[in-house]
Design a protein around this motif. Structure first.
Motif, short mmCIF file in Angstrom:
data_model
loop_
_atom_site.label_atom_id
_atom_site.label_comp_id
_atom_site.label_asym_id
_atom_site.label_seq_id
_atom_site.Cartn_x
_atom_site.Cartn_y
_atom_site.Cartn_z
N ASP A 63 0.86 -1.18 0.00
CA ASP A 63 0.00 0.00 0.00
C ASP A 63 0.89 1.23 0.00
OD1 ASP A 63 -1.78 2.05 0.39
OD2 ASP A 63 -2.85 1.11 2.06
N ASN A 65 0.17 4.24 -0.11
CA ASN A 65 -0.36 5.35 0.68
C ASN A 65 -0.18 5.15 2.18
OD1 ASN A 65 -1.34 6.78 -1.62
ND2 ASN A 65 -3.10 5.39 -1.69
N ASP A 66 0.33 4.00 2.56
CA ASP A 66 0.52 3.71 3.98
C ASP A 66 2.01 3.61 4.27
OD1 ASP A 66 0.58 2.61 6.59
OD2 ASP A 66 -1.33 1.60 6.27
N LYS A 73 -3.97 -6.45 10.03
CA LYS A 73 -5.24 -6.51 9.32
C LYS A 73 -6.39 -7.12 10.12
CE LYS A 73 -5.45 -5.65 5.41
NZ LYS A 73 -5.75 -4.36 4.75
N SER A 90 -8.50 -3.10 10.36
CA SER A 90 -8.07 -2.11 9.36
C SER A 90 -8.97 -0.89 9.33
CB SER A 90 -8.05 -2.76 7.97
OG SER A 90 -9.35 -3.22 7.61
N GLN A 118 5.72 -4.61 4.74
CA GLN A 118 6.15 -3.99 3.50
C GLN A 118 7.37 -3.10 3.76
OE1 GLN A 118 3.05 -1.44 1.93
NE2 GLN A 118 3.09 -0.04 3.67
#
Length: 203
Positions: A63, A65-66, A73, A90, A118
Motif C-alpha cells: 500500500d 499510501n501507507d 489486518k 483495518s 512492507q
C-alpha cells in the motif's frame, strides 16, 4: 497477593510501559545492507536469500499510501471444530468493543493475528495481550512472533493454545488490551476488544 490498591493505566500508558526495556536490539539494517554482508559465506548468503524472498527483487510495497512497515489486518479467535471469529483491525478501532466474542468456559482457544509487512524487514515482532475484568488486570501473555521480510501476501501468527477460565465465578465480560510491537519499540498497532465467558456457546 498484596493488599495494595490496584493502579490502573490508560492503553497508551500500558503500551509505553510494555516497550520500555533494558534490551538493546541490534542496529536496524536495510535489506540491501543485509544482502551485502557476509557475501563470502555461501550458506549464510543462501539462507538470507531464502529468508528475504520477494524483497531481493526490490522494495515490496503493498500500500503506497501507507508509510507503515507493518499493517495489522485482522485478529481471529480460533477454536477447533468451530468457525474462526474475526475482528477487522483495518478500520475504526473504536468500534471493536461493539463486537463481543463469546467463549465457552473451559475451551481451548488460540489467537491468530494477520498482518502485512512492507518496505523493510521487521525484527522481533511481539504480541502482548493484557486482560482485565471490572478494570482489574487478571491475565497477561507475551508472545515473540519473530522477524519477517516484506511480502505481498498476508502473513500470520497464531498463539499457542490457551484454556478459557471456567466456573460460575469466571463467567462474565472481559476487556483486552492488545499490542503489536517489535525489537525497535515501534507500536505497529494497539487496540482494545472484549469477550464474554459463558456456560455454553449459545447460553
Amino acid at each position: 497477593m498484596s493488599g495494595d490498591p490496584e493502579v490502573t493505566h490508560t492503553p497508551e500508558e500500558e503500551a509505553e510501559e510494555e516497550i520500555k526495556s533494558t534490551y538493546k536490539p541490534p542496529p536496524e539494517k536495510t535489506i540491501e545492507e543485509i544482502l551485502a554482508a557476509d557475501q563470502e559465506d555461501e550458506s549464510l548468503r543462501k539462507y538470507k536469500e531464502a529468508l528475504l524472498g520477494q524483497a531481493q527483487a526490490g522494495t515490496v510495497i503493498v500500500d503506497a499510501n501507507d508509510p507503515r512497515k507493518v499493517i495489522v489486518k485482522k485478529l481471529a479467535l480460533c477454536v477447533t471444530g468451530r468457525d474462526d471469529v474475526e475482528l477487522d483491525l483495518s478500520g475504526d478501532l473504536t468500534n471493536l468493543k461493539k463486537q463481543v466474542f463469546v467463549i465457552k468456559e473451559g475451551v481451548q482457544y488460540r489467537i491468530r493475528i494477520d498482518f502485512i509487512v512492507q518496505r523493510e524487514i521487521v525484527h522481533g515482532l511481539k504480541y502482548v495481550q493484557k486482560t482485565y475484568r471490572l478494570g482489574v488486570p487478571v491475565d497477561k501473555m507475551t508472545h515473540m512472533v519473530g522477524s519477517y521480510p516484506p511480502k505481498t501476501e498476508i502473513q500470520s501468527y497464531t498463539t499457542p493454545p490457551e484454556d478459557a477460565p471456567s466456573g460460575m465465578v469466571a463467567r462474565g465480560s472481559y476487556t483486552v488490551n492488545s499490542l503489536f510491537t517489535d525489537d525497535d519499540k515501534n507500536v505497529h498497532l494497539q487496540w482494545e476488544w472484549c469477550f464474554e465467558i459463558k456456560k455454553d456457546w449459545k447460553d
